[in-house]
Scaffold this active site. Sequence first.
Site, PDB file in Angstrom:
ATOM      1  N   TYR A  46      -6.263   8.569  11.668  1.00 31.94           N
ATOM      2  CA  TYR A  46      -6.768   9.089  10.447  1.00 31.94           C
ATOM      3  C   TYR A  46      -8.002   9.630  10.196  1.00 31.94           C
ATOM      4  CZ  TYR A  46      -2.587   6.186  10.094  1.00 31.94           C
ATOM      5  OH  TYR A  46      -1.638   5.547  10.116  1.00 31.94           O
ATOM      6  N   ASP A  53      -5.240   5.753  16.342  1.00 31.46           N
ATOM      7  CA  ASP A  53      -6.227   5.359  15.518  1.00 31.46           C
ATOM      8  C   ASP A  53      -7.358   4.322  16.240  1.00 31.46           C
ATOM      9  OD1 ASP A  53      -3.981   3.904  15.702  1.00 31.46           O
ATOM     10  OD2 ASP A  53      -3.568   3.605  13.451  1.00 31.46           O
ATOM     11  N   ASP A 107      -0.882   2.686  19.228  1.00 34.18           N
ATOM     12  CA  ASP A 107      -1.263   2.534  17.960  1.00 34.18           C
ATOM     13  C   ASP A 107      -2.333   1.574  17.675  1.00 34.18           C
ATOM     14  OD1 ASP A 107      -0.861   4.230  15.027  1.00 34.18           O
ATOM     15  OD2 ASP A 107      -1.352   1.882  14.765  1.00 34.18           O
ATOM     16  N   HIS A 138      -2.641  -0.348  15.179  1.00 32.58           N
ATOM     17  CA  HIS A 138      -1.857  -1.455  14.400  1.00 32.58           C
ATOM     18  C   HIS A 138      -0.713  -2.109  15.224  1.00 32.58           C
ATOM     19  CE1 HIS A 138      -4.073   1.216  11.427  1.00 32.58           C
ATOM     20  NE2 HIS A 138      -4.187   0.041  10.940  1.00 32.58           N
ATOM     21  N   HIS A 173       6.305   0.149  11.763  1.00 36.09           N
ATOM     22  CA  HIS A 173       5.897  -1.077  11.101  1.00 36.09           C
ATOM     23  C   HIS A 173       7.246  -1.220  10.379  1.00 36.09           C
ATOM     24  CE1 HIS A 173       1.798  -1.297  11.832  1.00 36.09           C
ATOM     25  NE2 HIS A 173       1.392  -0.090  11.101  1.00 36.09           N
ATOM     26  N   GLU A 194       0.682  -1.187  -0.176  1.00 36.20           N
ATOM     27  CA  GLU A 194       0.005   0.004   0.089  1.00 36.20           C
ATOM     28  C   GLU A 194       0.947   1.217   0.029  1.00 36.20           C
ATOM     29  OE1 GLU A 194       1.689  -0.277   3.356  1.00 36.20           O
ATOM     30  OE2 GLU A 194       0.226  -1.643   3.409  1.00 36.20           O
TER      31      GLU A 194
HETATM   32  C1  FKS Z   1      -6.349   0.942   4.251  1.00 36.26           C
HETATM   33  C2  FKS Z   1      -5.661  -0.259   5.019  1.00 36.26           C
HETATM   34  C3  FKS Z   1      -4.571   0.224   5.300  1.00 36.26           C
HETATM   35  C4  FKS Z   1      -2.278  -0.049   6.151  1.00 36.26           C
HETATM   36  C5  FKS Z   1      -2.382   0.352   7.603  1.00 36.26           C
HETATM   37  C6  FKS Z   1      -1.175   0.960   7.828  1.00 36.26           C
HETATM   38  C7  FKS Z   1      -1.412   1.914   9.533  1.00 36.26           C
HETATM   39  C8  FKS Z   1      -0.356   2.494   9.747  1.00 36.26           C
HETATM   40  C9  FKS Z   1      -0.087   3.078  11.150  1.00 36.26           C
HETATM   41  C10 FKS Z   1       1.090   4.092  11.384  1.00 36.26           C
HETATM   42  F1  FKS Z   1       0.938   4.346  12.628  1.00 36.26           F
HETATM   43  F2  FKS Z   1       2.156   3.286  11.174  1.00 36.26           F
HETATM   44  F3  FKS Z   1       0.944   4.971  10.696  1.00 36.26           F
HETATM   45  N1  FKS Z   1      -3.555  -0.815   5.746  1.00 36.26           N
HETATM   46  N2  FKS Z   1      -7.057   0.659   3.179  1.00 36.26           N
HETATM   47  O1  FKS Z   1      -1.346   3.504  11.676  1.00 36.26           O
HETATM   48  O2  FKS Z   1       0.191   1.971  12.087  1.00 36.26           O
HETATM   49 ZN    ZN Z   2      -2.052   2.549  13.154  1.00 32.57          ZN
END
Ligand code: FKS
Ligand code: ZN
Length: 343
Positions: free
Chosen positions: A324, A285, A196, A198, A160, A118
């Site tokens: 976001y 998030d 976070d 994720h 990440h 992505e």
């Molecule tokens: C949306 C799916 C997105 C990737 C998600 C990445 C998250 C990044 C994060 C960071 F802190 F690194 F920015 N998939 N269609 O929020 O963990």
């Molecule tokens: Zn995240």
Amino acid sequence: MKTCFSEDHRLHFPQAELAGGQFVTPYERPSRVEYILARLKERGLGEIEAPGPVDMGPVHQLIDHGYLEFLETAWDAWKAAGMAGEIIAAGVPARRMRTDRIPRYIDGRVGYYCHASETAITRGTWSAALSSMASAQSAQRAVAGGARAAFALCRPPGHHATSDQYGGYCFLNNAAVAAEMFRLDGAPRIAVLDIDFHHGNGTQDIFYARGDVLFASLHGDPMEAYPYFLGHADERGTGEGEGANLNYPMQPGTPYGPWAEALDDAIARIRRFGAEALVVSLGVDAYKDDPISFFRLDSPDFADAGRRIAGLGLPTVFCMEGGYAIEAVGVNTVNVLEGFEDA
Ligand code: FKS
Ligand code: ZN
């Protein structure tokens, strides 16, 4: 508390993110930072300072040299090869393929150093990633120099990124390098707390075999959420690092109650570990209206989380990660910091 922030984050602004089979404007975009800056100023949280130049010494301690060279040269190589668009990884070394030979052709090198397609690289990505790292380092120096806490308004984010792969909007692992800098300063034990939404797969991977850095992460269950292939509860560290990795995967719809219980458990474990400093991977998030996440935290919950983290009484560096829901990202981020300060 002081904020360390570089305008150079703007040099990283890809036009494209691969999402749902389409190219969309990346969720991780420069305007996120404007909302955070505006809220910091509105609340008068403290000085906002530009960092000095990045110190590559501690970066080289943790990060693969071939990977750093790749990030620095990828754009020129991509253009030299006649590619028309931004750098997007196509093929990556999947199961039963070889990773002992690094391809010469840039398209292959991109796949070798990427774990999630992505994320695009553009002309200014390397400079922006360095400026983000510089903010983390300058916040670490403030805290090592006696400040109770400092906020690194990092963009692009970092958690990440592993020692040799980018993905999930991350290129250089700011939080990991900040933690390593406390070690290099002589602190025997450091904790990284990742709130976070994720899983911080990069930070986990970097410290997985180390007993001197405790990593604890609260996140969406990888069965349901990015990064999918790491972040399960049974990942507890290896060798010297056995027991120094703690994952708290949680289900879609998780509200603040159970999330805060996980936070308290992580905090208790950090206390028992005897950490002398704390690095927080601060993503917001987990917010209920985040467009790519599925927890249900509300804005006041972030202040409460900040208060609980302050209860550790540790010198603390906050490194910005994700978030976001663009209108709320400033309030939620600053709520954590104000909750911490009020405690
Ligand atoms: C949306 C799916 C997105 C990737 C998600 C990445 C998250 C990044 C994060 C960071 F802190 F690194 F920015 N998939 N269609 O929020 O963990
Ligand atoms: Zn995240």
